[in-house]
Design a protein around this motif. Structure first.
Motif, mmCIF file in Angstrom:
data_model
loop_
_atom_site.group_PDB
_atom_site.id
_atom_site.type_symbol
_atom_site.label_atom_id
_atom_site.label_comp_id
_atom_site.label_asym_id
_atom_site.label_seq_id
_atom_site.Cartn_x
_atom_site.Cartn_y
_atom_site.Cartn_z
ATOM 1 N N LEU A 22 -23.315 4.943 -88.954
ATOM 2 C CA LEU A 22 -23.513 6.202 -88.245
ATOM 3 C C LEU A 22 -23.932 5.871 -86.819
ATOM 4 O O LEU A 22 -24.935 5.174 -86.614
ATOM 5 N N ASP A 23 -23.165 6.334 -85.841
ATOM 6 C CA ASP A 23 -23.472 6.078 -84.440
ATOM 7 C C ASP A 23 -24.254 7.249 -83.854
ATOM 8 O O ASP A 23 -23.981 8.417 -84.148
ATOM 9 N N HIS A 74 -26.122 4.017 -76.697
ATOM 10 C CA HIS A 74 -25.299 3.937 -77.913
ATOM 11 C C HIS A 74 -26.006 3.061 -78.954
ATOM 12 O O HIS A 74 -26.230 1.871 -78.744
ATOM 13 N N PHE A 75 -26.358 3.681 -80.086
ATOM 14 C CA PHE A 75 -26.992 2.984 -81.201
ATOM 15 C C PHE A 75 -26.114 3.119 -82.442
ATOM 16 O O PHE A 75 -25.355 4.081 -82.575
ATOM 17 N N LEU A 87 -27.254 11.768 -94.227
ATOM 18 C CA LEU A 87 -28.146 11.524 -93.102
ATOM 19 C C LEU A 87 -27.636 12.218 -91.835
ATOM 20 O O LEU A 87 -28.423 12.782 -91.070
ATOM 21 N N ALA A 88 -26.332 12.186 -91.613
ATOM 22 C CA ALA A 88 -25.762 12.855 -90.441
ATOM 23 C C ALA A 88 -26.083 14.349 -90.470
ATOM 24 O O ALA A 88 -26.504 14.926 -89.460
ATOM 25 N N LEU A 102 -23.895 12.616 -82.945
ATOM 26 C CA LEU A 102 -23.848 11.808 -84.159
ATOM 27 C C LEU A 102 -22.400 11.643 -84.582
ATOM 28 O O LEU A 102 -21.676 12.628 -84.738
ATOM 29 N N VAL A 103 -21.971 10.398 -84.774
ATOM 30 C CA VAL A 103 -20.576 10.114 -85.117
ATOM 31 C C VAL A 103 -20.527 9.220 -86.347
ATOM 32 O O VAL A 103 -21.041 8.093 -86.325
ATOM 33 N N VAL A 104 -19.922 9.720 -87.409
ATOM 34 C CA VAL A 104 -19.689 8.897 -88.600
ATOM 35 C C VAL A 104 -18.540 7.953 -88.307
ATOM 36 O O VAL A 104 -17.427 8.400 -87.990
#
Length: 320
Positions: A22-23, A74-75, A87-88, A102-104
């Motif tokens: 997950l970003d 960016h994490f 979680l997202a 939030l990016v899966v």
């Protein structure tokens, strides 16, 4: 599984289908994560990739993960794939108040590598990090040094072909066994909201900062630590059985009373089972025995002490 066979499986590059990413990106990504996660987010600096977890307001773990910084804003969180969507959706409730997205990441392949890691590193254009919980990134490839035996976790873009990957359960079993022997339990969706972080030995692994400010669940986690209220701990256990326990199975004492819950398991070289379970401290201290399906659960040693290890200190040690 014979020892030679198990080592052969670990030596191969294996596709790890149980992991996901997950970003978290944007100008407020660090500030947003700092209020949600158990580690000091600024420690994730592109070299050190600390362990972390996300908790409910009551301090129970929703997900545990490894935190990487891929850029200034960016994490990336690597965790059980079963937890990603949950979680997202949970974090989106808070992310709406921050300049963050939030990016899966569904376009990544995770590869576990040991003996062939150097060859894979040369192919993907990365350098193998030397110390556990450190990372190296090059373009669309990231590699993490894992604990225990010399092994690395690669995440690569799906568009890149890697034909020399093992894609079988035996190879993945060998990887899971090394996680178990390293004393690291990655929870799944079935176990969210079950455990305090300390029940997973997370503070002994450097996954909790007691020096940072508030985050969701922080008061409960800190109180449990400073008042010594944790009555369950993660233990490594051996069971003589050819049938692996299910995740979430109960361990009982001689009277049939529940004393623990299985978190992860894998076959060892003798085709018996090694597992990680959250058990009563009475079991850890040897006061109470534990059984699974009438089979004795034998305690094995962990490669770390059950005492607080601050991620801040880990970061200092890595930079020394």
């Amino acid at each position: 599984m014979a020892a030679a066979t198990l080592q052969t499986q670990l030596n191969r590059n294996v596709r790890l289908t149980h992991l996901g990413a997950l970003d978290v990106m944007g100008a407020d990504a660090e500030k947003f994560l700092q209020g949600q996660t158990s580690t000091q987010v600024s420690l994730a600096n592109g070299h050190f990739a600390p362990l972390t977890c996300f908790c409910t307001p009551k301090g129970r773990v929703l997900a545990n993960a490894q935190l990487l910084r891929l850029g200034e804003e960016h994490f990336r969180l690597i965790m059980s794939a079963s937890l990603i969507d949950m979680l997202a959706n949970h974090l989106k409730k808070f992310a709406a108040f921050y300049r963050t997205e939030l990016v899966v990441q569904s376009s990544l392949t995770f590869i576990g590598a040991s003996a062939e890691a150097q060859s894979l590193a040369e192919t993907t254009g990365v350098i193998l990090p030397e110390h556990p919980s450190t990372q190296y990134q090059s373009h669309s490839v990231t590699v993490l040094r894992q604990p225990g035996k010399a092994r690395w976790l690669f995440s690569v873009d799906n568009s890149s072909p890697y034909d020399e990957l093992d894609d079988n359960d035996q190879a993945r079993n060998a990887w899971h066994l090394e996680d178990i022997r390293s004393g690291i339990a990655w929870i799944t969706i079935a176990q969210q909201d079950h455990f305090l972080p300390q029940m997973l030995n997370w503070e002994a692994l450097g996954g909790i900062s007691f020096k940072k400010g508030c985050y969701t669940g922080q008061e409960v986690v800190a109180r449990a630590h400073f008042r010594g209220q944790v009555k369950k701990r993660l233990a490594r256990i051996f069971v003589t059985t050819a049938t692996p326990p299910d995740i979430g199975d109960t361990l009982v004492d001689a009277d049939g009373k529940s004393v623990g819950e299985v978190v992860s398991c894998a076959f060892n070289e003798e085709q018996n089972v090694e597992l990680l379970a959250v058990v009563s401290t009475k079991v850890v201290e040897g006061v109470s025995a534990a059984f699974w399906h009438d089979q004795p659960a034998t305690l094995c040693s962990l490669p770390y002490a059950l005492e607080r290890l601050d991620p801040e200190q880990l970061a200092v040690n890595l930079n020394a």
